[in-house]
Design an enzyme around this catalytic site. Structure first.
Site, PDB file in Angstrom:
ATOM      1  N   LYS A  41      29.446  28.044  37.666  1.00  0.00           N
ATOM      2  CA  LYS A  41      30.178  29.052  38.573  1.00  0.00           C
ATOM      3  C   LYS A  41      30.869  30.293  37.931  1.00  0.00           C
ATOM      4  O   LYS A  41      30.945  30.423  36.767  1.00  0.00           O
ATOM      5  CB  LYS A  41      31.441  28.087  39.302  1.00  0.00           C
ATOM      6  CG  LYS A  41      32.624  27.481  38.395  1.00  0.00           C
ATOM      7  CD  LYS A  41      33.320  26.456  38.987  1.00  0.00           C
ATOM      8  CE  LYS A  41      34.016  25.772  37.953  1.00  0.00           C
ATOM      9  NZ  LYS A  41      35.601  26.121  38.166  1.00  0.00           N
ATOM     10  N   TYR A 262      50.869  53.340  23.574  1.00  0.00           N
ATOM     11  CA  TYR A 262      51.937  53.186  24.561  1.00  0.00           C
ATOM     12  C   TYR A 262      53.185  52.534  24.094  1.00  0.00           C
ATOM     13  O   TYR A 262      53.347  51.605  23.426  1.00  0.00           O
ATOM     14  CB  TYR A 262      51.455  52.549  25.979  1.00  0.00           C
ATOM     15  CG  TYR A 262      50.455  53.338  26.667  1.00  0.00           C
ATOM     16  CD1 TYR A 262      51.012  54.442  27.367  1.00  0.00           C
ATOM     17  CD2 TYR A 262      49.196  52.786  26.945  1.00  0.00           C
ATOM     18  CE1 TYR A 262      49.875  55.125  28.153  1.00  0.00           C
ATOM     19  CE2 TYR A 262      48.086  53.544  27.449  1.00  0.00           C
ATOM     20  CZ  TYR A 262      48.518  54.676  27.940  1.00  0.00           C
ATOM     21  OH  TYR A 262      47.864  55.574  28.762  1.00  0.00           O
TER      22      TYR A 262
HETATM   23  C1  LIG Z   1      34.900  20.311  40.044  1.00  0.00           C
HETATM   24  C2  LIG Z   1      34.487  20.814  38.721  1.00  0.00           C
HETATM   25  N1  LIG Z   1      33.749  20.039  37.974  1.00  0.00           N
HETATM   26  C3  LIG Z   1      33.581  20.478  36.644  1.00  0.00           C
HETATM   27  C4  LIG Z   1      34.148  21.583  36.169  1.00  0.00           C
HETATM   28  C5  LIG Z   1      33.714  21.861  34.648  1.00  0.00           C
HETATM   29  O1  LIG Z   1      34.862  21.792  33.908  1.00  0.00           O
HETATM   30  P1  LIG Z   1      34.887  22.345  32.412  1.00  0.00           P
HETATM   31  O2  LIG Z   1      34.663  23.729  32.167  1.00  0.00           O
HETATM   32  O3  LIG Z   1      36.184  21.931  31.977  1.00  0.00           O
HETATM   33  O4  LIG Z   1      33.819  21.598  31.586  1.00  0.00           O
HETATM   34  C6  LIG Z   1      34.856  22.300  36.877  1.00  0.00           C
HETATM   35  C7  LIG Z   1      35.556  23.552  36.403  1.00  0.00           C
HETATM   36  O5  LIG Z   1      36.516  23.916  36.691  1.00  0.00           O
HETATM   37  C8  LIG Z   1      35.261  21.735  38.340  1.00  0.00           C
HETATM   38  O6  LIG Z   1      36.088  22.572  38.936  1.00  0.00           O
END
Ligand SMILES: Cc1ncc(COP(=O)(O)O)c(C=O)c1O
Length: 369
Positions: A41, A262
């Site tokens: 994601k 700044y």
């Molecule tokens: C539902 C879910 N599963 C897995 C993950 C992966 O987590 P991580 O990046 O801590 O491995 C996330 C990340 O936020 C998540 O929201």
């Protein structure tokens, strides 16, 4: 003839796909008999899902998680048909037919999401694949306790759905001593007993390191794939995936007592050489790194001095021999001796935020795989 994108860019974001795949294999081996998915994601945590996901597919990964429907629609065509793309947020009402047409699998987080997906399955006269998320402590997404009661009292609500997985998400997996870990594990076991038999998934990156009891059938690492340390306070077993280098645009000498940037938030205590680098907070180099971060060059780390501006930072390079550094020289913002987690520590945040904040102005250079 114009110069290359890499030459003209102010900074380079180098992504090592071999290190990424090696991290995936390490996590897969650590997860034993469980399958290892990849969470890609937010554009693979800022590193480019269109390059990251196919590299992981070639390494053997077949399960990919994104947050939004649009991320899934963008990802689907870059993966072969035997890869599954899961949408963690589920589907916005009305978008269910679109998800079917793109061959996506929603994570159903609520009774209305379940009902909408079931209605579509009935309408189409075909079983639709789905993941069911139960909330075991995060209080964020997934069926709350009362919704689980309702569902287990009326299993017909799941008729027409092919449950690929029952999943939940851990609150504090990076801290193995946190009591919530075992509590969530117990709640997850209990929830599964109240649902139709299905494969299960609980662990994120850190959850994999909590041990086999947390692995179930599928683990869902994100951060550790990209080199972020999975266990707080422990040496990082993952390989670095990201190197971020920024170019010196100008060098100047300033006298003792002169301010920089700044608000003159930093003042020279000695005659100083200042290098101005082409990265700022618009590139995700957070303003909280002002007067705090360090920058790497030829085995040294040098202090970032003054405020981070929108497009630039200033670095005290007095210690570097003059003939070693000039306009166009690249200095490491993330790299050898400067991990994502160290930068995050300096910024008062987590590695996740550093990576996902990296902006669009870098020349992205992919190596390996
Ligand atoms: C539902 C879910 N599963 C897995 C993950 C992966 O987590 P991580 O990046 O801590 O491995 C996330 C990340 O936020 C998540 O929201």
């Amino acid at each position: 003839m114009s110069i290359s994108a890499q030459t003209r860019a102010g900074a380079w974001l180098e992504i090592d796909l071999d290190a990424l795949c090696s991290n995936w294999r390490q996590l897969r081996d650590c997860a034993g008999a469980a399958e290892c998915a990849a969470v890609v994601k937010a554009d693979a945590y800022g590193l480019g899902a269109a390059r990251v996901a196919p590299a992981l597919y070639a390494a053997g990964c077949r399960h990919f998680f994104v947050a939004h429907l649009d991320e899934a629609i963008a990802l689907r065509p870059v993966l072969a048909a035997d890869a599954t793309v899961f949408v963690l947020h589920g589907l916005p009402p009305g978008a269910e037919p679109e998800a079917v047409s793109h061959g996506l699998v929603p994570v159903l987080n609520s009774l209305p999401q379940i009902d909408a997906w079931r209605r579509l399955a009935h309408g189409l006269g075909q079983a639709l694949p789905a993941v069911l998320q139960v909330d075991t402590g995060m209080a964020r997404l997934g069926l709350a306790a009362d919704e689980l009661d309702t569902l287990s009292a009326d299993p017909t609500r799941l008729q027409g759905l092919a449950l690929s997985l029952v999943m939940s998400h851990l609150v504090s997996a990076e801290d193995p001593s946190a009591p919530i870990n075992t509590l969530q594990l117990e709640r997850f076991h209990a929830a599964r007993l109240r649902l139709p038999a299905a494969r299960a998934s609980l662990a994120n990156s850190s959850g994999i390191f909590l041990g086999p009891g947390y692995h179930f059938d599928l683990v869902r690492p994100g951060a550790a794939l990209y080199g972020i340390a999975p266990v707080a306070g422990q040496p990082n077993p993952m390989q670095a995936v990201v190197r971020l280098r920024s170019k010196v645009m100008q060098l100047r000498r300033i006298d003792t007592g002169m301010g920089v940037g700044y608000g003159h938030a930093w003042t020279a205590q000695r005659p100083t050489r200042i290098a101005t680098l082409a990265t700022g907070y618009a590139d995700g180099w957070l303003r909280s790194l002002s007067n705090t971060a360090r920058v790497g060059f030829e085995g040294r780390t040098l202090p970032l001095v003054g405020k981070v501006s929108m497009d630039t930072i200033t670095v005290d390079v007095t210690e570097v021999p003059e003939d070693r550094l000039g306009e166009g020289t690249l200095l490491d913002l993330i790299g050898e001796g400067l991990s994502v987690d160290e930068v995050a520590g300096a910024a008062g945040t987590i590695g996740y935020e550093i990576l996902t904040s990296l902006g669009s102005r870098y020349a992205r250079v992919y190596a390996g795989a």
